[in-house]
Design an enzyme around this catalytic site. Sequence first.
Site, PDB file in Angstrom:
ATOM      1  N   TYR A 149       0.856  -1.183   0.000  1.00 11.03           N
ATOM      2  CA  TYR A 149       0.000   0.000   0.000  1.00 11.03           C
ATOM      3  C   TYR A 149       0.888   1.229   0.000  1.00 11.03           C
ATOM      4  O   TYR A 149       1.818   1.327   0.794  1.00 11.03           O
ATOM      5  CB  TYR A 149      -0.904   0.003   1.238  1.00 11.03           C
ATOM      6  CG  TYR A 149      -1.785   1.227   1.342  1.00 11.03           C
ATOM      7  CD1 TYR A 149      -2.841   1.427   0.450  1.00 11.03           C
ATOM      8  CD2 TYR A 149      -1.571   2.181   2.328  1.00 11.03           C
ATOM      9  CE1 TYR A 149      -3.653   2.555   0.555  1.00 11.03           C
ATOM     10  CE2 TYR A 149      -2.384   3.313   2.434  1.00 11.03           C
ATOM     11  CZ  TYR A 149      -3.422   3.486   1.545  1.00 11.03           C
ATOM     12  OH  TYR A 149      -4.232   4.598   1.649  1.00 11.03           O
ATOM     13  N   ASP A 248       9.557   2.911  -0.724  1.00  8.26           N
ATOM     14  CA  ASP A 248       8.553   3.621   0.072  1.00  8.26           C
ATOM     15  C   ASP A 248       8.766   3.247   1.535  1.00  8.26           C
ATOM     16  O   ASP A 248       8.493   2.121   1.949  1.00  8.26           O
ATOM     17  CB  ASP A 248       7.153   3.226  -0.404  1.00  8.26           C
ATOM     18  CG  ASP A 248       6.045   3.902   0.413  1.00  8.26           C
ATOM     19  OD1 ASP A 248       6.360   4.643   1.364  1.00  8.26           O
ATOM     20  OD2 ASP A 248       4.861   3.673   0.088  1.00  8.26           O
ATOM     21  N   LYS A 276       4.597   9.275   8.375  1.00  5.42           N
ATOM     22  CA  LYS A 276       4.317   8.704   9.699  1.00  5.42           C
ATOM     23  C   LYS A 276       5.263   9.209  10.793  1.00  5.42           C
ATOM     24  O   LYS A 276       5.087  10.333  11.240  1.00  5.42           O
ATOM     25  CB  LYS A 276       4.231   7.181   9.583  1.00  5.42           C
ATOM     26  CG  LYS A 276       3.054   6.798   8.651  1.00  5.42           C
ATOM     27  CD  LYS A 276       2.604   5.372   8.662  1.00  5.42           C
ATOM     28  CE  LYS A 276       1.284   5.242   7.909  1.00  5.42           C
ATOM     29  NZ  LYS A 276       1.293   4.388   6.746  1.00  5.42           N
TER      30      LYS A 276
END
Length: 443
Positions: A149, A248, A276
């Site tokens: 994702y 990523d 994050k």
Amino acid sequence: MTALQQAADTASAAAFARAQQVIPGGVNSPVRAFRSVGGTPRFIARAQGPYLYDLDGHELVDLICSWGPMLLGHAHPEVIGAVTAAAQHGTSYGAPTTAEVDLAAAIVERTPVEMVRLVNSGTEATMSVLRLARGITGRDKIVKFAGCYHGHVDALLASAGSGVATLAIPGTPGVTEATTADTIVVEYNDRAAVREAFATYGDQIACLISEAACGNMGVVPPGEEDGVGFNRFLADLCHEHGALFISDEVMTGFRVTASGQFGIDGVEPDLMTFGKVMGGGFPAAAFGGRAELMHSLAPVGGVYQAGTLSGNPVATAAGLTTLRLATPEVYAHVDRAAALLQREVAAALSAAGVPHVIQAAGNLFSVFFVGEDVDAVADYATASTQVTTRYAAFFHSMLDSGVYLPPSAYEGWFLSSAHDDAALDRVVSALPAAAAAAAGAEA
Ligand SMILES: *Cc1c(COP(=O)(O)O)cnc(C)c1O
């Protein structure tokens, strides 16, 4: 009283009913809605250290940590102090600040990238990095892995078509076939499939994007073959074909190691994305790479990218303070806590006779409720064989005992430096009942 009536009596249930009137599904991000585990989501009133407190006053040990960002636990006094001080000087200027430069420098210091551009979310980072890769190479196609994702970017919300190395199909209504026609989706850890994709489309592929270790289908680490790690394999293959390798690290970056990068076997990705933890619980993310590549961005180069709130002073203060406090001791603590929970979860599930696989990428781990015949999960196809009813039973038993797990069987478990013995003891003592509940669930 039925369970439904009981649920309606809670403040969370009342809040959820009201939320559903004005927010689709009552939530601003789908997994919060408990759809895959059933029941009513808890509405959170406040959080402190390792605990969430819901509207009904339940204290819950938090094992999602906002899906990663809260590496230092909730409401860390120094982070809150920095944020408060920043806010008192104004919350957004739309003009540059030295704090942004400090945050960019902190990322550059810790990671292989030479320059970063700050953005507001991981989605924005991956969307922008794809545009940059396409702009630099002048090519259209991208390769991604099933089960990885990268945020809700149209081109990345794609599922595998039929057969390997065929063009993807839209993963959701609203994404056009034209968009996914430039996306190639292959199974993670499947080297033959990646080779075939490059053999077929090599000169059209701008980039390949992968999580450094998958954390969004449960935790699936990059595999080794003949001493060559999967990320090294991907980087080499990209470079043979003139494509860019994008790692990523929105989830793994700064959470798994202080160096901001994970599992890349000494490979320096061409481009990387972060989010994050580096936002310290505020909307901040980044993408970066070698200076020569990053100079293709406007205003130096021709690839346009912008943001009204990018590098905003409050988020920047939270991110900088979090990175400064993310010492080796913090990671050592989280590593120990993660190792302890993995051992205890395995012991409880085994004692109750529940088949499972636990996998980790550093301190990020997840529990797969797969069948007895599965001893490792290397890809999404295998992750999808989970008996999710077992996870749902496990989840609700843990929640009843005051432990907030991810409300989906396809997510990692997140810890923080604030998870002390008292919080971990509560998790451990809740495990036998939850394992028994999982054992009793219908497959
Ligand atoms: C969470 C995540 C994103 C998206 O970040 P948002 O801030 O939710 O948009 C992208 N990539 C990975 C690997 C993630 O885990």
